[in-house]
Motif scaffolding. Sequence first.
Motif, PDB file in Angstrom:
ATOM      1  N   ASP A   1     -25.345  15.319 -37.314  1.00 37.74           N
ATOM      2  CA  ASP A   1     -24.267  14.609 -36.618  1.00 37.74           C
ATOM      3  C   ASP A   1     -24.643  14.453 -35.143  1.00 37.74           C
ATOM      4  N   TRP A   2     -25.497  13.487 -34.844  1.00 33.19           N
ATOM      5  CA  TRP A   2     -25.977  13.299 -33.472  1.00 33.19           C
ATOM      6  C   TRP A   2     -24.879  12.830 -32.537  1.00 33.19           C
ATOM      7  N   ASP A   3     -23.966  11.998 -33.023  1.00 36.53           N
ATOM      8  CA  ASP A   3     -22.870  11.538 -32.176  1.00 36.53           C
ATOM      9  C   ASP A   3     -22.002  12.715 -31.741  1.00 36.53           C
ATOM     10  N   GLY A   4     -21.760  13.656 -32.661  1.00 38.85           N
ATOM     11  CA  GLY A   4     -20.972  14.827 -32.313  1.00 38.85           C
ATOM     12  C   GLY A   4     -21.630  15.662 -31.230  1.00 38.85           C
ATOM     13  N   VAL A   5     -22.942  15.811 -31.310  1.00 32.91           N
ATOM     14  CA  VAL A   5     -23.675  16.569 -30.291  1.00 32.91           C
ATOM     15  C   VAL A   5     -23.580  15.865 -28.946  1.00 32.91           C
ATOM     16  N   ARG A   6     -23.707  14.543 -28.965  1.00 35.23           N
ATOM     17  CA  ARG A   6     -23.598  13.797 -27.705  1.00 35.23           C
ATOM     18  C   ARG A   6     -22.206  13.977 -27.089  1.00 35.23           C
ATOM     19  N   ARG A   7     -21.183  14.003 -27.930  1.00 36.25           N
ATOM     20  CA  ARG A   7     -19.829  14.173 -27.411  1.00 36.25           C
ATOM     21  C   ARG A   7     -19.655  15.548 -26.772  1.00 36.25           C
ATOM     22  N   LEU A   8     -20.174  16.579 -27.420  1.00 30.76           N
ATOM     23  CA  LEU A   8     -20.069  17.917 -26.842  1.00 30.76           C
ATOM     24  C   LEU A   8     -20.851  18.005 -25.533  1.00 30.76           C
TER      25      LEU A   8
ATOM     26  N   SER B   1     -21.353  15.601 -23.490  1.00 35.89           N
ATOM     27  CA  SER B   1     -20.553  14.873 -22.505  1.00 35.89           C
ATOM     28  C   SER B   1     -19.406  15.737 -21.991  1.00 35.89           C
ATOM     29  N   PHE B   2     -18.760  16.492 -22.909  1.00 32.81           N
ATOM     30  CA  PHE B   2     -17.684  17.385 -22.492  1.00 32.81           C
ATOM     31  C   PHE B   2     -18.207  18.410 -21.477  1.00 32.81           C
ATOM     32  N   LEU B   3     -19.359  19.007 -21.797  1.00 29.64           N
ATOM     33  CA  LEU B   3     -19.920  20.036 -20.921  1.00 29.64           C
ATOM     34  C   LEU B   3     -20.321  19.457 -19.563  1.00 29.64           C
ATOM     35  N   ALA B   4     -20.942  18.280 -19.575  1.00 24.27           N
ATOM     36  CA  ALA B   4     -21.336  17.649 -18.317  1.00 24.27           C
ATOM     37  C   ALA B   4     -20.113  17.341 -17.462  1.00 24.27           C
ATOM     38  N   GLY B   5     -19.053  16.860 -18.097  1.00 22.91           N
ATOM     39  CA  GLY B   5     -17.829  16.547 -17.366  1.00 22.91           C
ATOM     40  C   GLY B   5     -17.153  17.774 -16.788  1.00 22.91           C
ATOM     41  N   ALA B   6     -17.420  18.951 -17.382  1.00 25.34           N
ATOM     42  CA  ALA B   6     -16.825  20.194 -16.893  1.00 25.34           C
ATOM     43  C   ALA B   6     -17.721  20.903 -15.890  1.00 25.34           C
ATOM     44  N   GLY B   7     -18.802  20.250 -15.488  1.00 27.29           N
ATOM     45  CA  GLY B   7     -19.670  20.841 -14.481  1.00 27.29           C
ATOM     46  C   GLY B   7     -20.822  21.654 -15.031  1.00 27.29           C
TER      47      GLY B   7
ATOM     48  N   ALA C   1     -25.534  20.895 -20.707  1.00 28.40           N
ATOM     49  CA  ALA C   1     -25.525  19.580 -21.348  1.00 28.40           C
ATOM     50  C   ALA C   1     -26.940  19.035 -21.493  1.00 28.40           C
ATOM     51  N   GLU C   2     -27.761  19.252 -20.471  1.00 19.36           N
ATOM     52  CA  GLU C   2     -29.150  18.796 -20.538  1.00 19.36           C
ATOM     53  C   GLU C   2     -29.905  19.509 -21.660  1.00 19.36           C
TER      54      GLU C   2
END
Length: 273
Positions: free
Chosen positions: A133-140, A142-148, A153-154
């Motif tokens: 589920d690559w889309d799910g990983v990208r979403r997580l 994104s959540f982490l990057a948005g939280a600082g 996230a990298e």
Amino acid sequence: MTTQERMVEPAMGDSPYLSLRQAVRPAIFAHFLLAEDRERARQLAAECEDLLFLTRELLKAAGRAGILGAGSLGAGSLGAGPLGAGQGSGQPDEDGGDRQAQLLGAYAEAGLLWAKVVGSTMALARALLDRGDWDGVRRLASFLAGAGEGSTAEELHIQLGKAVWGTYREPLEEISAAMPPEAIGRAIDALRAVLREVPEDVPDRNREVNRFLPPLAASVHAIMRDQGIDIPYSSRVEHIATGGVARYPDIVKLSLDELAAEFEGTCHRPGNQ
């Protein structure tokens, strides 16, 4: 604004683990996974439940910190000094000192719980990677990057990149300077998928794709030559085949699109159907 207010307000505003919207986004996605497909979600149930539990505890700790912080600001015993000295007397206020200690303890607890939430989010991402589920990983990510949590996230992006490269390893390993049309088509599809699925910030993504272009271009050029096709002056196929774009990984997508257009135009010429 008092010194005490300046102490508390930045901590409340800038701390990512005390931002309600950021903190609950992974939990929202965990709920989505559990509700989307109950049968498949059993594999992810443990990770999702851990994440939901830790998020709940984090919000409790953040709430305690917020209540204590508000109480500290409203308490008449707290003066302007950062250590909560009483007004006028010059002596420490025991109630204010206790409340400040509780406030610092609540922030520390929230910080530790945030670390656990991030770790649980990473565990959920690994489970999604195993499921493809690559889309799910990208979403997580994104959540982490948005939280600082940029570095975390990298790391997720790097793990995702490894999974994508592994998926397309076979057609990529077949790339050579003497491929038949079927293999060329598979190679183009695989390289396009890598550029589409691997996040742009994954180190050396473009450079790795770029190194496949010279043999791919050589195969396209050989087919055009064997069919007696007049190669226009504007074509860059031969230029790419001789390594002319090796030093320009930033234009790898443009170069690949040009090769694909030349190849598809060759295949669709009259008599090549």
